[in-house]
Design a protein around this motif. Sequence first.
Motif: not given
Length: 132
Positions: A68-70, A72-75
């Motif tokens: 799930i963490a892969d 993550a980041g700006e959407l």
Amino acid sequence: MRAEAWMFGATTAFFLLVSPAYWFITYDWTGTSALTMTTLLAAMVTLYLGFHAARMDPRPEDLKDAEIADGAGELGFFPPYSWWPLWCALTLGTIVYAVALGAWWLVIIGGALGAIALSGWIFEYYRGEHAH
């Protein structure tokens, strides 16, 4: 994008089977033409997604061992609430209603108010609370 390409590929196959079946059951040119164009549209989207899926790095959604963490980041940028689309829709509704009534003076008023509403919608991120 591979998953999306497969979904549209299944849709294309479905419409490819339904289109001739519809023709043989109803002999209706209109519906058959619409189903044929829908088949071609789904095939076009399938080819586009498949073409780009083969040439780009896989997204985290495309990897079977992704965490799930892969993802993550700006959407991206998501705009806040806005009242301007409401005013644009109301002025367009006024213009259409005025044309139906034949009240050209109301078309001019609606056009002027519509220009104000549209410019407010376009420039809402340049002033006020949500200015960039």
